[in-house]
Write a protein that holds these residues in place. Structure first.
Motif, PDB file in Angstrom:
ATOM      1  N   CYS A 157      -7.592   2.433  -0.005  1.00 40.45           N
ATOM      2  CA  CYS A 157      -6.147   2.349  -0.084  1.00 40.45           C
ATOM      3  C   CYS A 157      -5.739   2.144  -1.536  1.00 40.45           C
ATOM      4  N   SER A 192     -12.819   5.851   3.282  1.00 40.56           N
ATOM      5  CA  SER A 192     -11.665   5.007   3.583  1.00 40.56           C
ATOM      6  C   SER A 192     -11.329   4.192   2.342  1.00 40.56           C
ATOM      7  N   PRO A 252       0.825  -1.212   0.000  1.00 38.86           N
ATOM      8  CA  PRO A 252       0.000   0.000   0.000  1.00 38.86           C
ATOM      9  C   PRO A 252       0.856   1.258   0.000  1.00 38.86           C
ATOM     10  N   ARG A 290      -2.409   0.769  -3.866  1.00 42.93           N
ATOM     11  CA  ARG A 290      -1.134   0.076  -3.738  1.00 42.93           C
ATOM     12  C   ARG A 290      -0.207   0.447  -4.895  1.00 42.93           C
ATOM     13  N   GLU A 292      -2.987   5.237   2.192  1.00 43.31           N
ATOM     14  CA  GLU A 292      -4.080   4.695   2.994  1.00 43.31           C
ATOM     15  C   GLU A 292      -4.884   5.853   3.571  1.00 43.31           C
ATOM     16  N   THR A 301      -2.385   8.462   5.125  1.00 40.62           N
ATOM     17  CA  THR A 301      -1.070   7.893   5.365  1.00 40.62           C
ATOM     18  C   THR A 301      -0.397   7.605   4.034  1.00 40.62           C
ATOM     19  N   GLU A 318      -8.175   6.894   5.835  1.00 40.69           N
ATOM     20  CA  GLU A 318      -8.982   6.265   6.888  1.00 40.69           C
ATOM     21  C   GLU A 318      -9.985   7.273   7.449  1.00 40.69           C
TER      22      GLU A 318
END
Lengths: 505, 347
Positions: free
Chosen positions: A280, A278, A261, A282, A264, A316, A266
């Motif tokens: 993610c 939310s 990932p 990669r 991210e 993140t 959230e």
């Protein structure tokens, strides 16, 4: 409702409109009868708005027949179409904020009394009378500044009524309205229809088309597909009419190794804009953020990038939490952002191709705060070559480039920073077909090189052709997620209009 | 979609609209003018208390005479600024028309005064037409264009006048008397100014083309979509402003002793300042000629008032500057508060 023998109020047949090499409207046809509400449906880019602008006199058709009550017409200006009784209400009306509501309705046509002086009182009374008729209590004396979009649209409708318009065209009027505002608008629309006006209604929301309209015309790829009576059809049939085509080979999708990932997100929230976001992305993966215009996709991207503020949630990047509201930190962390409006947000139009390309690299190119011009030119030339930017000279301003080449300059600018995550917002909007494929090839290649890509797109074929995963947003919430194999046009459209689920989340 | 666009509390609004229905004299002036009127009244009051001679007949007359020319120019400038333009060449244009007035009287001593007025107004309108043509065709901001014509007009004035100056003695007494004789206690040239300003203000409020000017200043792009002839309206505004500056130039020659190559230098910034202080927003869309004229009256009165209470000339400039900043700040704060209230009402 419809009487086939009856002469239509407005009839547009086989209208063609091109912009240079881009065909915006290949076969625009529609009949509007007095006393009907006629829906116009189609995907983004199907040519609906171009057709509206032809009716409004903003665009001039290249060919095709346009008749009002059987008489051929040709509009040179908006004033011509208005004089013929056609009023158009756009998604976001433009009023004069410093003038009163009454004056906005009557500007240029204010009632005059003694000595040809404007009778402000009479104007106000006229406006009040219209609002009373519409059953909406808007104060004609207040300034237009700060009116909600719903009220602005009512003022546009009031203007159409005062002009005694026979044809009212509404281009996605409900996109920015809340539930009871939509009800109010529909009530007004029905009462106008019952008084004998012809209404054309553009919407992406099937339930609105089915609750309001009498007939529906479907367009696809700039062409007329079919016209159906609402009682005789179903939403799924219309969706099939809208998307019925194979995804062509525009989309070179290379196999990329999906890794760890990179991004991210959230529980991202911003009151009134989006909530509980939310997801993610990669390395090597292209994730599409799909949904209708106004669903909050660009807003999410801007918040992830740190451009817009958030109320709560975390972003993140490569395991490091980003401080919200700091785009410079996001860029340093390895994020790149290709905005939707490249003219206003992606490029400095007056600067040269070279300067624009090197804009993100200023710190790296500078020594003691002074940019090394030769190194700047070298780096810019290298990226220009890689992306095949077609310009007569790197010293020309980017304003002279075509839309597709401008987009390549924006991409070059970000690729030069060697991003780990690239956010692209409507990467191929307004770009001709050939260059589109080049941009797609480029995105695909980047994924192969291990870049994580978040792509916002309103074009279903692009989403289906490019994405490894599809997230669908509706009204500020994510309503569905599909892996590539499970993503179909029907499912995506269904999720994009799933207002019940959006409201529940 | 969350419920962020819920309708306003309608009943209250409708009720307040009804109570405001009655016509009141204030409707000619919008609320934007109230602060400047209040400031003017307070200024006159306090200066009078400090120095009662300030409101003696002679003092009052000087006050009006000093303000007259600026008031006319501010009224014209209000037309321009309300369309989101600006005319910086007005000082130079005034110099040219004032010198034309001096030249006409010196060359043809028996020329009728009315002909001189018409010639001055025509010349001003011509200079305004040059500005208007450049602004509407070149698609360059008016500030840059009129900064250019400021120097061009001044250059022409210098070339034409050379070292020549015309003095009051070169002009007929009847002409000079316009600035001396009183009618109901008011100098004639001030009466002319008041009439002109009233006409311009009525035009702004009660004519379709006048309302168009506000629409253009409020949102130029929307004005085009609505089919307002933007170019023609802006051009007309520049010509009208030029004509008013021409009139001001003729009156200048009546009021002041000498006219020459540097007459009117630097006036443009005072005129723009007066308009802004008088409630004409520099971003266009709002403000009236009457407000701008009152702004001009306030600025000239301050200078007179500070002199009469014995304040140093150095400080007078600082006070004027502070006033400009204050009026812009008040306007900005009012806008922000209005926007906040609207947001509150709609959320």
């Amino acid at each position: 409702m419809e009487n086939p023998g009856e002469q239509p109020l407005i009839s547009l047949r086989n209208a063609v409109k091109t912009f240079g090499p881009v065909v915006a409207l290949a076969d625009g046809s529609i009949d509007l009868h007095a006393g009907e509400i006629h829906a116009l449906a189609g995907e983004n880019g199907a040519g609906k708005s171009t057709l509206v602008k032809v009716l409004a006199g903003l665009h001039h058709r290249d060919s095709g027949d346009f008749e009002i009550e059987g008489q051929p017409v040709s509009f040179a200006t908006v004033a011509d179409s208005r004089a013929a009784g056609i009023s158009v209400i756009y998604q976001e009306p433009t009023l004069f904020p410093d003038l009163t509501v009454a004056e906005n309705i009557f500007i240029g046509r204010q009632p005059r009394g003694r000595f040809g002086m404007i009778d402000h009182r009479l104007m106000r009374d006229h406006a009040s009378a219209i609002f009373e008729e519409l059953g909406v209590p808007i104060d004609p004396d207040r300034l237009a500044e700060g009116l909600s979009i719903a009220d602005q649209q009512i003022i546009e409708i009031a203007k159409a009524i005062s002009l005694e318009a026979r044809v009212l065209v509404m281009d996605e009027p409900t996109a920015a309205l809340s539930g009871h505002e939509v009800d109010r608008l529909f009530a007004v629309a029905r009462s106008l229809r019952d008084k004998g006006a012809a209404l054309m209604f553009i919407s992406h929301r099937m339930e609105e088309i089915f609750s309001l309209c009498d007939r529906v015309t479907v367009m696809r790829d700039g062409r007329y597909v079919t016209t159906r009576m609402i009682p005789d059809t179903t939403p799924s049939q219309i969706v099939r009419d809208m998307v019925g085509r194979d995804i062509d080979q525009l989309f070179p999708k290379f196999d990329a190794q999906v890794g760890a990932p990179v991004l991210e997100v959230e529980g991202l929230n911003r009151a009134g804009v989006f909530r509980n976001i939310s997801f993610c992305v990669r390395a090597g993966e292209i994730v599409a953020l799909s949904g209708l215009v106004g669903a909050g996709r660009s807003e999410v991207a801007r918040a992830v990038m740190g451009i817009d503020p958030i109320d709560s949630g975390t972003v993140t990047l490569l395991g490091k939490r980003l401080k919200p509201g700091q785009p410079m930190a996001a860029i340093r962390g390895g994020m790149g952002f290709v905005p939707e409006d490249r003219r206003k947000q992606g490029l400095v139009m007056e600067l040269s191709v070279l300067r624009n390309t090197a804009l993100t690299l200023r710190d790296g190119l500078a020594r003691f705060g002074i940019i090394n011009a030769r190194k700047e030119a070298e780096v810019a030339a290298e990226w220009g070559r890689k992306l095949q930017v077609k310009s007569s000279s790197p010293y020309n301003s980017v304003a002279t480039l075509s839309g597709g080449n401008q987009q390549k300059v924006v991409l070059a600018k970000w690729l030069a920073t060697k991003p780990k995550l690239l956010i692209v917002d409507e990467p191929t909007r307004g770009i001709d077909v050939g260059t589109k494929a080049e941009v797609h090839r480029l995105l695909s290649q980047l994924a192969v090189d291990g870049v994580a890509i978040l792509m916002i797109s309103s074009e279903l074929p692009e989403v289906l052709g490019m994405a490894d995963r599809v997230l669908v947003m509706c009204e500020g919430a994510i309503t569905a997620e599909f892996p590539r194999a499970e993503a179909t046009p029907e499912r995506i459209i269904e999720a994009a209009t799933d207002h019940a689920k959006a409201a529940a989340s | 979609m969350t419920d962020t666009q819920t309708a306003l509390p309608r009943a209250d609004i409708a009720a307040s609209a009804r109570t405001r229905r009655r016509w009141n004299p204030r409707s000619l002036l919008s609320k934007r003018e109230s602060p400047v009127v209040l400031a003017l009244l307070l200024l006159v009051l306090f200066t009078y208390l400090a120095n009662p001679r300030f409101l003696a007949p002679q003092g009052l007359k000087d006050l009006m005479l000093n303000a007259t020319i600026m008031m006319i120019m501010a009224a014209g400038q209000a037309l321009i600024i309300s369309t989101r333009s600006v005319d910086l060449s007005v000082g130079s244009a005034l110099g040219l028309t004032a010198f034309l007035t001096g030249t006409l009287f010196a060359t043809y001593p028996s020329i009728p005064i009315i002909v001189v007025f018409l010639a001055g107004i025509a010349m001003g309108a011509g200079l305004g037409a040059i500005n208007g043509l450049l602004v509407t065709t070149a698609r360059v901001p008016a500030m840059v264009i009129t900064l250019g014509t400021l120097y061009v007009f001044r250059g022409v004035n210098s070339w034409w006048a050379g070292s020549t100056q015309y003095f009051a003695g070169d002009r007929p007494d009847a002409f000079g008397n316009l600035s001396v004789s009183l009618l109901v206690g008011i100098p004639i040239i001030t009466i002319i100014a008041i009439i002109v300003i009233a006409v311009v203000t009525l035009f702004q409020r009660y004519s379709r083309s006048g309302r168009d000017l506000y629409a253009i200043g409020s949102d130029p792009d929307a004005a085009i979509v609505y089919g307002i002839p933007v170019g023609r309206r802006v051009f007309t505004a520049f010509v009208t402003n030029g004509a008013l500056v021409g009139l001001a130039g003729v009156l200048y020659a009546s009021r002041f002793n000498s006219v020459g190559a540097v007459t009117g230098t630097g006036l443009e910034l005072q005129v723009v300042a007066a308009a802004v202080v008088g409630g004409v927003a520099i971003v266009g869309g709002v403000g009236t000629a009457a407000g701008a004229a009152i702004g001009a009256l306030l600025l000239t009165t301050i200078t007179g008032a500070l002199t009469s209470v014995g304040v140093d000339k150095f400080w007078q400039q600082a006070v004027v500057g502070g006033l400009i900043l204050a009026s812009i700040l008040i306007d900005r704060l009012a806008t922000l508060r209005r926007a906040r209230n609207l947001r509150k009402a709609t959320s």
